[in-house]
Design a protein around this motif. Structure first.
Motif, PDB file in Angstrom:
ATOM      1  N   PRO A 131      42.287  42.466  50.083  1.00  0.00           N
ATOM      2  CA  PRO A 131      42.469  42.152  48.667  1.00  0.00           C
ATOM      3  C   PRO A 131      43.704  42.870  48.159  1.00  0.00           C
ATOM      4  O   PRO A 131      44.086  43.920  48.675  1.00  0.00           O
ATOM      5  CB  PRO A 131      41.195  42.702  48.015  1.00  0.00           C
ATOM      6  N   MET A 132      44.353  42.286  47.167  1.00  0.00           N
ATOM      7  CA  MET A 132      45.568  42.923  46.646  1.00  0.00           C
ATOM      8  C   MET A 132      45.268  44.292  46.052  1.00  0.00           C
ATOM      9  O   MET A 132      46.095  45.198  46.081  1.00  0.00           O
ATOM     10  CB  MET A 132      46.226  42.030  45.597  1.00  0.00           C
ATOM     11  N   SER A 133      44.041  44.460  45.520  1.00  0.00           N
ATOM     12  CA  SER A 133      43.642  45.727  44.915  1.00  0.00           C
ATOM     13  C   SER A 133      42.132  45.852  44.965  1.00  0.00           C
ATOM     14  O   SER A 133      41.411  44.848  44.947  1.00  0.00           O
ATOM     15  CB  SER A 133      44.117  45.791  43.452  1.00  0.00           C
ATOM     16  N   ASP A 134      41.656  47.090  45.028  1.00  0.00           N
ATOM     17  CA  ASP A 134      40.222  47.352  44.882  1.00  0.00           C
ATOM     18  C   ASP A 134      39.822  47.420  43.408  1.00  0.00           C
ATOM     19  O   ASP A 134      38.634  47.409  43.082  1.00  0.00           O
ATOM     20  CB  ASP A 134      39.844  48.673  45.560  1.00  0.00           C
ATOM     21  N   ASP A 135      40.817  47.494  42.526  1.00  0.00           N
ATOM     22  CA  ASP A 135      40.551  47.584  41.095  1.00  0.00           C
ATOM     23  C   ASP A 135      40.322  46.196  40.505  1.00  0.00           C
ATOM     24  O   ASP A 135      40.823  45.190  41.022  1.00  0.00           O
ATOM     25  CB  ASP A 135      41.724  48.266  40.390  1.00  0.00           C
ATOM     26  N   ARG A 136      39.589  46.160  39.416  1.00  0.00           N
ATOM     27  CA  ARG A 136      39.272  44.884  38.784  1.00  0.00           C
ATOM     28  C   ARG A 136      40.488  44.318  38.049  1.00  0.00           C
ATOM     29  O   ARG A 136      41.062  44.962  37.179  1.00  0.00           O
ATOM     30  CB  ARG A 136      38.104  45.057  37.810  1.00  0.00           C
ATOM     31  N   PRO A 172      47.424  38.674  33.661  1.00  0.00           N
ATOM     32  CA  PRO A 172      46.547  39.293  34.672  1.00  0.00           C
ATOM     33  C   PRO A 172      45.979  40.597  34.118  1.00  0.00           C
ATOM     34  O   PRO A 172      46.563  41.667  34.307  1.00  0.00           O
ATOM     35  CB  PRO A 172      47.485  39.528  35.857  1.00  0.00           C
ATOM     36  N   VAL A 173      44.868  40.516  33.429  1.00  0.00           N
ATOM     37  CA  VAL A 173      44.302  41.669  32.725  1.00  0.00           C
ATOM     38  C   VAL A 173      43.905  42.755  33.723  1.00  0.00           C
ATOM     39  O   VAL A 173      43.157  42.497  34.676  1.00  0.00           O
ATOM     40  CB  VAL A 173      43.085  41.239  31.883  1.00  0.00           C
ATOM     41  N   GLY A 174      44.404  43.935  33.521  1.00  0.00           N
ATOM     42  CA  GLY A 174      44.100  45.058  34.400  1.00  0.00           C
ATOM     43  C   GLY A 174      45.098  45.278  35.511  1.00  0.00           C
ATOM     44  O   GLY A 174      45.075  46.323  36.178  1.00  0.00           O
ATOM     45  N   ALA A 175      45.997  44.309  35.719  1.00  0.00           N
ATOM     46  CA  ALA A 175      46.950  44.441  36.832  1.00  0.00           C
ATOM     47  C   ALA A 175      47.881  45.627  36.643  1.00  0.00           C
ATOM     48  O   ALA A 175      48.250  46.298  37.616  1.00  0.00           O
ATOM     49  CB  ALA A 175      47.767  43.153  36.979  1.00  0.00           C
ATOM     50  N   ASP A 176      48.262  45.890  35.400  1.00  0.00           N
ATOM     51  CA  ASP A 176      49.213  46.972  35.156  1.00  0.00           C
ATOM     52  C   ASP A 176      48.634  48.343  35.473  1.00  0.00           C
ATOM     53  O   ASP A 176      49.370  49.306  35.699  1.00  0.00           O
ATOM     54  CB  ASP A 176      49.705  46.934  33.707  1.00  0.00           C
ATOM     55  N   ARG A 177      47.286  48.437  35.528  1.00  0.00           N
ATOM     56  CA  ARG A 177      46.635  49.722  35.844  1.00  0.00           C
ATOM     57  C   ARG A 177      46.080  49.748  37.264  1.00  0.00           C
ATOM     58  O   ARG A 177      45.508  50.762  37.686  1.00  0.00           O
ATOM     59  CB  ARG A 177      45.503  49.985  34.853  1.00  0.00           C
ATOM     60  N   ALA A 178      46.215  48.649  37.978  1.00  0.00           N
ATOM     61  CA  ALA A 178      45.638  48.541  39.319  1.00  0.00           C
ATOM     62  C   ALA A 178      46.535  49.221  40.356  1.00  0.00           C
ATOM     63  O   ALA A 178      47.742  49.371  40.156  1.00  0.00           O
ATOM     64  CB  ALA A 178      45.423  47.076  39.684  1.00  0.00           C
ATOM     65  N   LYS A 179      45.927  49.582  41.458  1.00  0.00           N
ATOM     66  CA  LYS A 179      46.657  50.134  42.587  1.00  0.00           C
ATOM     67  C   LYS A 179      46.495  49.202  43.783  1.00  0.00           C
ATOM     68  O   LYS A 179      45.441  48.580  43.949  1.00  0.00           O
ATOM     69  CB  LYS A 179      46.123  51.524  42.960  1.00  0.00           C
ATOM     70  N   PRO A 180      47.508  49.085  44.627  1.00  0.00           N
ATOM     71  CA  PRO A 180      47.349  48.263  45.829  1.00  0.00           C
ATOM     72  C   PRO A 180      46.186  48.781  46.673  1.00  0.00           C
ATOM     73  O   PRO A 180      45.959  49.988  46.769  1.00  0.00           O
ATOM     74  CB  PRO A 180      48.684  48.445  46.557  1.00  0.00           C
ATOM     75  N   ALA A 181      45.437  47.860  47.251  1.00  0.00           N
ATOM     76  CA  ALA A 181      44.319  48.249  48.105  1.00  0.00           C
ATOM     77  C   ALA A 181      44.823  49.004  49.331  1.00  0.00           C
ATOM     78  O   ALA A 181      45.980  48.847  49.740  1.00  0.00           O
ATOM     79  CB  ALA A 181      43.533  47.016  48.527  1.00  0.00           C
ATOM     80  N   GLY A 206      52.022  35.246  41.981  1.00  0.00           N
ATOM     81  CA  GLY A 206      52.491  36.031  40.842  1.00  0.00           C
ATOM     82  C   GLY A 206      51.551  37.150  40.455  1.00  0.00           C
ATOM     83  O   GLY A 206      51.991  38.239  40.067  1.00  0.00           O
ATOM     84  N   THR A 207      50.247  36.903  40.556  1.00  0.00           N
ATOM     85  CA  THR A 207      49.274  37.937  40.218  1.00  0.00           C
ATOM     86  C   THR A 207      49.314  39.072  41.226  1.00  0.00           C
ATOM     87  O   THR A 207      49.188  40.248  40.863  1.00  0.00           O
ATOM     88  CB  THR A 207      47.859  37.325  40.151  1.00  0.00           C
ATOM     89  N   ILE A 208      49.478  38.743  42.500  1.00  0.00           N
ATOM     90  CA  ILE A 208      49.601  39.782  43.522  1.00  0.00           C
ATOM     91  C   ILE A 208      50.825  40.650  43.231  1.00  0.00           C
ATOM     92  O   ILE A 208      50.768  41.889  43.288  1.00  0.00           O
ATOM     93  CB  ILE A 208      49.700  39.153  44.925  1.00  0.00           C
TER      94      ILE A 208
END
Length: 318
Positions: A131-136, A172-181, A206-208
């Motif tokens: 997954p691109m991130s473990d974060d939501r 992409p809500v939350g993407a700016d605070r997400a970290k790569p998996a 684009g979301t990735i």
């Protein structure tokens, strides 16, 4: 050869099947979009990850390109009888099992990347699916309905509304605070080539790229980055990508999508033969471009597309 692919749902999954046929000895890592993820009936549903897993693992409904083969919908019918929705999202009985296992593991404290690895142990997709991130992260779409602007989950926009109203914005809500998996940045750093399949450039690839660190890692990797246009003849090959492209101010043309990614990220771009006239326009933007058949009509045609992408990567490298 170590290949990293940024993949959305149906288009990305079918391209990956062709890539495996074209490069059977390659070590392929797939970074999957999780912006389409949604919680339904108390369960965590990951449509794009599951579409890749089922397609490469032999469990996909080939006709529709998503969901399980030989599916039944008894649970969905029973839920509807209780008045429990949404009815517009068709989870099948077999598919429910995947989401139950995923939700139980997440509830037990496992991150999404570990859960995805566990699910793939059954399906054996032949690629490393991350997954691109473990974060939501959830993609939302702003729309105007009955004179009122509101935000809806991307799945509601795509599945229930069928993109019948114009998208005013895609977030992409939350993407700016997400970290790569775990493993994502390492895979990019160790890759010999990065491919953007003909997936939706806004809500899939684009979301990735919206997850901080991923775009930068690809741009700095020093390896060829080659994409395949999801737009053929000024229209999406599948789905309604033109709707979300318009929301971000991008025309539905093969050349416009290439410019949207940009020469700072993209080294090579494949357009369909019907769009051969756009090759010069793409190259003037600093991106090497070739016109080849891009319709994934069968496995052979898709494998040929993958070989063309790898050949263009070698051309860029050389």
């Amino acid at each position: 050869m170590r290949i990293v692919v940024l993949a959305g749902g149906i288009g990305g999954a079918r391209f990956l099947r062709g890539l495996k046929a074209a490069a059977p000895e390659a070590d392929i890592t797939v970074i999957g979009n999780t912006g389409d993820d949604i919680h339904l009936f108390g369960l965590k549903v990951c449509p794009d990850l599951d579409t890749v897993m089922y397609t490469l693992g032999g469990g996909i409904d080939e006709e529709q390109g998503w969901g399980r083969s030989e599916e039944t919908f008894q649970v969905k019918g029973e839920l509807a009888a209780y008045g429990v929705g949404p009815e517009w999202f068709g989870l099948g009985d077999r598919d429910f099992a995947t989401h139950i296992v995923r939700t139980q593991m997440l509830g037990a404290g496992y991150p999404l990347s570990a859960v995805t690895e566990a699910l793939c142990a059954r399906w054996q997709p032949g690629v490393r699916l991350l997954p691109m991130s473990d974060d939501r992260v959830e993609t939302h779409v702003a729309v105007d309905i009955d004179g009122e602007r509101r935000a809806v989950h991307f799945q509601e926009y795509w599945v229930r509304l069928r993109a019948s109203v114009d998208a005013q914005a895609v977030v992409p809500v939350g993407a700016d605070r997400a970290k790569p998996a775990p493993g994502v940045l390492e895979a990019i750093a160790e890759a010999d080539v990065v491919l953007f399949p003909p997936s939706n450039p806004v809500v899939s690839v684009g979301t990735i790229l919206a997850v901080p660190g991923i775009r930068e890692a690809i741009a700095d990797a020093g390896v060829p980055v080659v994409g395949l246009s999801p737009i053929v003849g000024d229209a999406p090959v599948r789905g309604m990508a033109d709707k979300v492209l318009a929301a971000v101010g991008v025309e539905s043309t093969a050349a416009a999508v290439a410019r949207h990614y940009g020469s700072g990220l993209l080294d090579g771009w494949l357009v369909d033969t019907v769009d051969a006239a756009s090759v010069d326009e793409v190259e003037q933007a600093g991106i090497r471009c070739r016109a080849v058949p891009l319709m994934m009509t069968d496995l052979d045609a898709t494998a040929a597309m993958a070989r063309e992408a790898l050949a263009l990567a070698e051309e860029v490298r050389g």
